[in-house]
Design an enzyme around this catalytic site. Sequence first.
Site, PDB file in Angstrom:
ATOM      1  N   ALA A   1       0.870  -1.167   0.000  1.00  0.00           N
ATOM      2  CA  ALA A   1       0.000   0.000   0.000  1.00  0.00           C
ATOM      3  C   ALA A   1       0.910   1.221   0.000  1.00  0.00           C
ATOM      4  O   ALA A   1       2.065   1.151   0.429  1.00  0.00           O
ATOM      5  CB  ALA A   1      -0.893  -0.033   1.227  1.00  0.00           C
TER       6      ALA A   1
ATOM      7  N   GLU B   1      -0.221  -9.314  -0.668  1.00  0.00           N
ATOM      8  CA  GLU B   1      -1.639  -9.623  -0.419  1.00  0.00           C
ATOM      9  C   GLU B   1      -2.430  -9.636  -1.721  1.00  0.00           C
ATOM     10  O   GLU B   1      -3.323 -10.471  -1.913  1.00  0.00           O
ATOM     11  CB  GLU B   1      -2.203  -8.598   0.574  1.00  0.00           C
TER      12      GLU B   1
HETATM   13  N1  CAA Z   1       4.606   3.265  -0.647  1.00  0.00           N
HETATM   14  C1  CAA Z   1       4.996   4.421  -1.210  1.00  0.00           C
HETATM   15  N2  CAA Z   1       6.126   4.559  -1.910  1.00  0.00           N
HETATM   16  C2  CAA Z   1       6.920   3.491  -2.023  1.00  0.00           C
HETATM   17  C3  CAA Z   1       6.589   2.248  -1.458  1.00  0.00           C
HETATM   18  C4  CAA Z   1       5.364   2.156  -0.739  1.00  0.00           C
HETATM   19  N3  CAA Z   1       4.944   1.010  -0.214  1.00  0.00           N
HETATM   20  N4  CAA Z   1       7.577   1.381  -1.730  1.00  0.00           N
HETATM   21  C5  CAA Z   1       8.510   2.038  -2.453  1.00  0.00           C
HETATM   22  N5  CAA Z   1       8.100   3.322  -2.634  1.00  0.00           N
HETATM   23  C6  CAA Z   1       8.810   4.396  -3.334  1.00  0.00           C
HETATM   24  C7  CAA Z   1       9.995   4.903  -2.531  1.00  0.00           C
HETATM   25  O1  CAA Z   1       9.557   5.812  -1.545  1.00  0.00           O
HETATM   26  C8  CAA Z   1      10.827   5.523  -3.617  1.00  0.00           C
HETATM   27  O2  CAA Z   1      10.277   6.778  -3.949  1.00  0.00           O
HETATM   28  P1  CAA Z   1      11.253   8.105  -3.963  1.00  0.00           P
HETATM   29  O3  CAA Z   1      12.226   7.809  -5.075  1.00  0.00           O
HETATM   30  O4  CAA Z   1      10.285   9.192  -4.287  1.00  0.00           O
HETATM   31  O5  CAA Z   1      11.899   8.165  -2.641  1.00  0.00           O
HETATM   32  C9  CAA Z   1      10.598   4.607  -4.809  1.00  0.00           C
HETATM   33  O6  CAA Z   1       9.383   3.885  -4.516  1.00  0.00           O
HETATM   34  C10 CAA Z   1      11.709   3.586  -4.975  1.00  0.00           C
HETATM   35  O7  CAA Z   1      11.870   2.901  -3.745  1.00  0.00           O
HETATM   36  P2  CAA Z   1      13.278   2.771  -2.965  1.00  0.00           P
HETATM   37  O8  CAA Z   1      14.155   3.913  -3.328  1.00  0.00           O
HETATM   38  O9  CAA Z   1      12.971   2.540  -1.535  1.00  0.00           O
HETATM   39  O10 CAA Z   1      13.820   1.449  -3.667  1.00  0.00           O
HETATM   40  P3  CAA Z   1      14.841   0.381  -3.043  1.00  0.00           P
HETATM   41  O11 CAA Z   1      15.189  -0.535  -4.157  1.00  0.00           O
HETATM   42  O12 CAA Z   1      15.920   1.050  -2.286  1.00  0.00           O
HETATM   43  O13 CAA Z   1      13.958  -0.439  -1.951  1.00  0.00           O
HETATM   44  C11 CAA Z   1      12.007  -1.598  -1.155  1.00  0.00           C
HETATM   45  C12 CAA Z   1      12.877  -1.195  -2.363  1.00  0.00           C
HETATM   46  C13 CAA Z   1      12.774  -2.542  -0.237  1.00  0.00           C
HETATM   47  C14 CAA Z   1      10.782  -2.317  -1.707  1.00  0.00           C
HETATM   48  C15 CAA Z   1      11.614  -0.346  -0.356  1.00  0.00           C
HETATM   49  O14 CAA Z   1      11.061   0.602  -1.258  1.00  0.00           O
HETATM   50  C16 CAA Z   1      10.558  -0.594   0.699  1.00  0.00           C
HETATM   51  O15 CAA Z   1      10.872  -1.100   1.762  1.00  0.00           O
HETATM   52  N6  CAA Z   1       9.292  -0.210   0.418  1.00  0.00           N
HETATM   53  C17 CAA Z   1       8.201  -0.317   1.376  1.00  0.00           C
HETATM   54  C18 CAA Z   1       7.721  -1.737   1.542  1.00  0.00           C
HETATM   55  C19 CAA Z   1       6.641  -1.801   2.586  1.00  0.00           C
HETATM   56  O16 CAA Z   1       6.835  -1.490   3.744  1.00  0.00           O
HETATM   57  N7  CAA Z   1       5.420  -2.240   2.169  1.00  0.00           N
HETATM   58  C20 CAA Z   1       4.308  -2.385   3.036  1.00  0.00           C
HETATM   59  C21 CAA Z   1       3.458  -1.141   3.006  1.00  0.00           C
HETATM   60  S1  CAA Z   1       2.174  -1.116   4.208  1.00  0.00           S
HETATM   61  C22 CAA Z   1       0.956  -2.088   3.539  1.00  0.00           C
HETATM   62  O17 CAA Z   1       1.074  -2.617   2.455  1.00  0.00           O
HETATM   63  C23 CAA Z   1      -0.277  -2.259   4.379  1.00  0.00           C
HETATM   64  C24 CAA Z   1      -1.172  -3.341   3.924  1.00  0.00           C
HETATM   65  O18 CAA Z   1      -1.123  -4.468   4.347  1.00  0.00           O
HETATM   66  C25 CAA Z   1      -2.171  -3.077   2.903  1.00  0.00           C
END
Ligand code: CAA
Length: 264
Positions: free
Chosen positions: A72, A118
């Site tokens: 999300a 999910e």
């Molecule tokens: N929401 C919003 N933006 C996201 C995102 C997310 N879930 N995941 C990645 N992005 C964005 C980053 O913020 C980044 O944007 P900017 O360039 O503007 O900063 C862009 O995508 C690229 O991401 P990274 O620079 O972080 O890429 P990376 O290769 O270094 O890392 C990653 C990749 C490990 C997937 C890392 O992005 C990450 O940890 N993302 C979040 C994953 C997460 O926590 N997901 C769960 C969300 S909560 C949820 O989903 C609730 C539910 O159950 C419904």
Amino acid sequence: KLIIRNFTMTQCIKIKHYNKVVLVTLNRPEALNALNDELRNEFLDKVLPLEKNSNTQCIVLTGSEKAFAAGADIKEMSTKNYMENYYNDMLSDWEKFSKMRIPKIAAVNGFALGGGCELAMMCDLIIAGKSAKFGQPEIKVGVIPGMGGSQRLTKIIGKSKAMDMILTGRMMNADEAERSGLVTRVIEDDNLIEEALSMATTIASYGKASVMMARETVDRALELGLTEGLLFEKRLFLSLFSTFDQKEGMKAFMEKRPPKFTGE
Ligand code: CAA
């Protein structure tokens, strides 16, 4: 060789129709396909009606090489409050996709995290590229899975692995996902879409009612006790003897020729 019959593109998704198979691609690369409101609205708007299109028999859902979907959208969610989320029934609309009655295959390359994992589990099958990484890392941002992860992951891979994933927030690679039963098969990344489309084409070549009922019976196994489940299966099995496709399928077998299913 599959021929594209129709192509539609919105801000966040692309849709290609190949005869009875539809390929839906999440396309928000700047955010690793994070599921924001715009993507969700476009997705449900375009994908849900496919069920009413009598020609569509299987959906393949994919993302990019780097990410199926990274969850999300954290930036969009970060300032939301409880009452707003409660009244909007936040994220519940996604269940409409899960409830679609035609089979859905998730073809996962790269990250399938949080809501992305999910969403893949809302599909009936997951096939993964070698680079795929699955996880429920919500705990790291102060929440828990909110689109079915605690329930579906536990039913699919069992309590101990699900607890491990959900409490530590760690990622699982494609091989572990296959060993755990989350993923049905692992493919070279570059061949993933081709393999998913080929699988979907096989599914779409059978009688539509039997495909839909087969899906429904397996799905029910997660919800029903054995006696009710067996009864449910028997009722649907018997009902298929009212279809043209059952007569055709069995006749074709005896005549040693390929069947011509019509969906009737
Ligand atoms: N929401 C919003 N933006 C996201 C995102 C997310 N879930 N995941 C990645 N992005 C964005 C980053 O913020 C980044 O944007 P900017 O360039 O503007 O900063 C862009 O995508 C690229 O991401 P990274 O620079 O972080 O890429 P990376 O290769 O270094 O890392 C990653 C990749 C490990 C997937 C890392 O992005 C990450 O940890 N993302 C979040 C994953 C997460 O926590 N997901 C769960 C969300 S909560 C949820 O989903 C609730 C539910 O159950 C419904």
